[in-house]
Design a protein around this motif. Structure first.
Motif, short mmCIF file in Angstrom:
data_model
loop_
_atom_site.label_atom_id
_atom_site.label_comp_id
_atom_site.label_asym_id
_atom_site.label_seq_id
_atom_site.Cartn_x
_atom_site.Cartn_y
_atom_site.Cartn_z
N GLY A 396 0.79 -1.23 0.00
CA GLY A 396 0.00 0.00 0.00
C GLY A 396 0.82 1.27 0.00
N ASP A 397 2.15 1.14 0.04
CA ASP A 397 2.98 2.34 0.06
C ASP A 397 3.98 2.36 -1.10
N GLY A 398 3.63 1.67 -2.18
CA GLY A 398 4.48 1.65 -3.35
C GLY A 398 5.31 0.38 -3.44
N PRO A 399 5.68 0.00 -4.65
CA PRO A 399 6.38 -1.27 -4.88
C PRO A 399 7.89 -1.17 -4.61
N PHE A 400 8.23 -0.76 -3.42
CA PHE A 400 9.64 -0.62 -3.05
C PHE A 400 9.89 -1.34 -1.73
#
Length: 416
Positions: A396-400
C-alpha cells in the motif's frame, strides 16, 4: 556403667536423627536444572510445534530441553514424535558475533571447498584419501572409521580442495588435476580409476588413471533416499545413522552409522541440525523455483531471481531472498505435504510494507502483512497439491522494499 551406656546411646541418637531429617529434606528438593551449554536448540514435533531450550538431551526414547526461564521444568517429547531439531537462531536478528564466527571458522558460510565424498543417500563426509593396511584407498574423516570406496554407493568425490565437482547427467565424469575431463562409464576405483570412453571414431577404450592425478569424480548413480536419522554438523558434514543420542557429558552419539563403524562420538558443539527421518524432509532451496511478475508486475523490465544463500545449513534449508513484487512457484516432489518456514523482513530494508500470500496452487491459504513493526512470521500450512505459490505484493505504500527472506523453509512428507 549403666549411666555411661545410656549417655552414649543418647549422643548417638542425637547425631542420627538430624542426619535422617537432613537426608529426607534433601530428597524432597527438586533436582537442579541441567547446566546451560550456550547452544539454543529448537525441537520441532509432529504437529510442527516448536519447543526451545538449552541444554538438549536425547536418550533412546525421549528428547528433552530446558526452557530459558530458570524456574521452568524440562520439556520432553517422545523421539517418535520429533520431526527435526535445529541448533542456533532461526533469524538474522538473533545471530550473535559468536554464531557468525563459528560458521566462518567451520567454512559453513560459503560453498564447501574441502575434499569430501557424497553418497547416493545424501550423506556428505569431508575428509581425505588414505591407504589401508593392504594399500587400498579408504576415506578418512573426523568422526567415522575409514570408509572403503564402493562404486555403487558413491555419487561424487572431491579429491583436491576447491576442485570443480560437475553434476553427472548423462555419464560418469572424471576431472583431472589439469582441468581436463573424461566422460564415460567408470568400471573400477581403487589405486587407479578405470573409465570406459567412446572415441570420436566410435571406438571404445578403457583408460586407467592414478588417483593422484584426479581432482574430482562424479558418478551417474541415482539418488537413493534413506530412512533413519540424518545429522548436520559443522564443517559440511551430513551423516546418517539409525538414531542419535545426546548425553549430559557434551557428546552426540550416532548409533549404527550408515557407514564408518558401529558408533560415532562427536562433541555437541559441532551439531547444527537433525532430521529424525531424512526421507520425510526436503528443503525448498533444493527445488526448482520459477518467478513471474504477479499482480503488481509491469513496473520493472526484469524480475529478480531468488537468491539462495550459499554455505552449509541445517536440513539443507538455505535462506532464500525474494525481491518483490513477484510471484514464485515451487514444484513440490509430491502432494499432501506440509510447508514450514520462517518469513523475515530483511534488516536492511527501508520503511516499506508488503503482503505475502501463500497459495496451494490457485487456492489461497494464508495472508501475512510484513511491516517494520512486525518483521518476522512463522508459517506452517498443509499443501494438498504439487504447486506451492508465494505471491509478494505491495503493502500500500508503493512497490519498493517489498523483500522477504524465507528461512528454514522445508516441506515435510506424511509419516508412513
Amino acid at each position: 556403667m549403666k549411666h555411661d551406656t545410656t549417655q552414649r546411646i543418647a549422643r548417638t541418637l542425637g547425631l542420627i536423627v538430624p542426619l535422617i531429617w537432613s537426608i529426607e529434606a534433601n530428597s524432597n528438593q527438586a533436582a537442579p536444572a541441567p547446566e546451560r551449554t550456550g547452544r539454543w536448540s529448537r525441537v520441532i514435533d509432529e504437529s510442527l510445534n516448536v519447543i526451545e531450550g538449552d541444554p538438549l538431551l536425547i536418550d533412546e526414547s525421549t528428547v528433552s530441553v530446558q526452557p530459558l526461564a530458570a524456574d521452568s521444568d524440562s520439556t520432553s517429547s517422545p523421539v517418535r514424535d520429533v520431526v527435526a531439531i535445529i541448533v542456533g537462531p532461526s533469524i538474522s536478528r538473533d545471530l550473535t558475533v559468536s554464531d557468525r564466527m563459528a560458521a566462518t571458522r567451520a567454512g559453513d558460510d560459503a560453498p564447501i571447498r574441502t575434499s569430501y565424498i557424497e553418497l547416493v543417500d545424501g550423506q556428505r563426509i569431508p575428509g581425505s584419501l588414505h591407504a589401508d593396511d593392504e594399500g587400498m584407498p579408504v576415506w578418512r574423516s573426523a568422526w567415522l572409521r575409514d570408509i572403503p570406496f564402493e562404486l555403487e554407493t558413491l555419487r561424487s568425490i572431491r579429491l583436491q580442495d576447491g576442485a570443480t565437482v560437475p553434476e553427472a547427467t548423462e555419464s560418469d565424469i572424471i576431472v583431472l588435476s589439469n582441468g581436463d575431463r573424461l566422460s564415460g562409464l567408470i568400471l573400477k576405483m581403487d589405486t587407479e580409476v578405470e573409465i570406459e570412453v567412446e572415441r570420436s571414431n566410435g571406438d571404445i577404450d578403457v583408460i586407467s588413471i592414478p588417483l593422484d592425478r584426479i581432482a574430482s569424480v562424479s558418478l551417474l548413480n541415482p539418488f537413493v533416499p534413506r530412512s533413519g536419522t540424518m545429522v548436520w554438523l559443522r564443517g559440511g558434514h551430513r551423516l546418517g545413522s539409525k538414531s542419535i543420542q545426546i548425553g549430559d557429558d557434551g557428546y552426540v552419539r550416532l548409533l549404527e552409522p550408515a557407514v564408518g563403524g558401529d558408533t560415532a562420538e562427536i562433541p555437541a558443539e559441532f551439531l547444527i541440525g537433525v532430521a529424525t527421518d531424512a526421507n520425510r524432509i526436503e528443503s525448498i532451496a533444493s527445488m526448482r523455483i520459477t518467478v513471474a511478475e504477479g499482480p503488481d508486475g509491469g513496473l520493472r523490465p526484469w524480475i529478480p531471481e531468488p537468491k539462495v544463500t550459499t554455505g552449509h545449513h541445517p536440513l539443507d534449508a538455505a535462506p532464500i531472498r525474494f525481491d518483490g513484487p513477484l510471484e514464485a512457484t515451487i514444484r513440490l516432489p509430491r502432494r499432501d505435504c506440509r510447508f514450514m518456514a520462517t518469513v523475515e523482513r530483511p534488516m536492511e530494508s527501508g520503511p516499506g510494507r508488503s503482503v505475502l500470500r501463500i497459495l496451494d496452487g490457485d487456492r489461497e491459504l494464508e495472508v501475512i502483512e510484513i511491516t517494520p513493526e512486525s518483521p518476522v512470521h512463522r508459517v506452517q500450512v498443509p499443501i494438498s497439491g504439487d504447486r506451492l505459490v508465494l505471491r509478494i505484493e505491495d503493502g500500500g505504500d508503493g512497490p519498493f522494499h517489498d523483500s522477504i527472506v524465507l528461512r528454514e523453509a522445508v516441506v515435510i512428507r506424511p509419516r508412513r
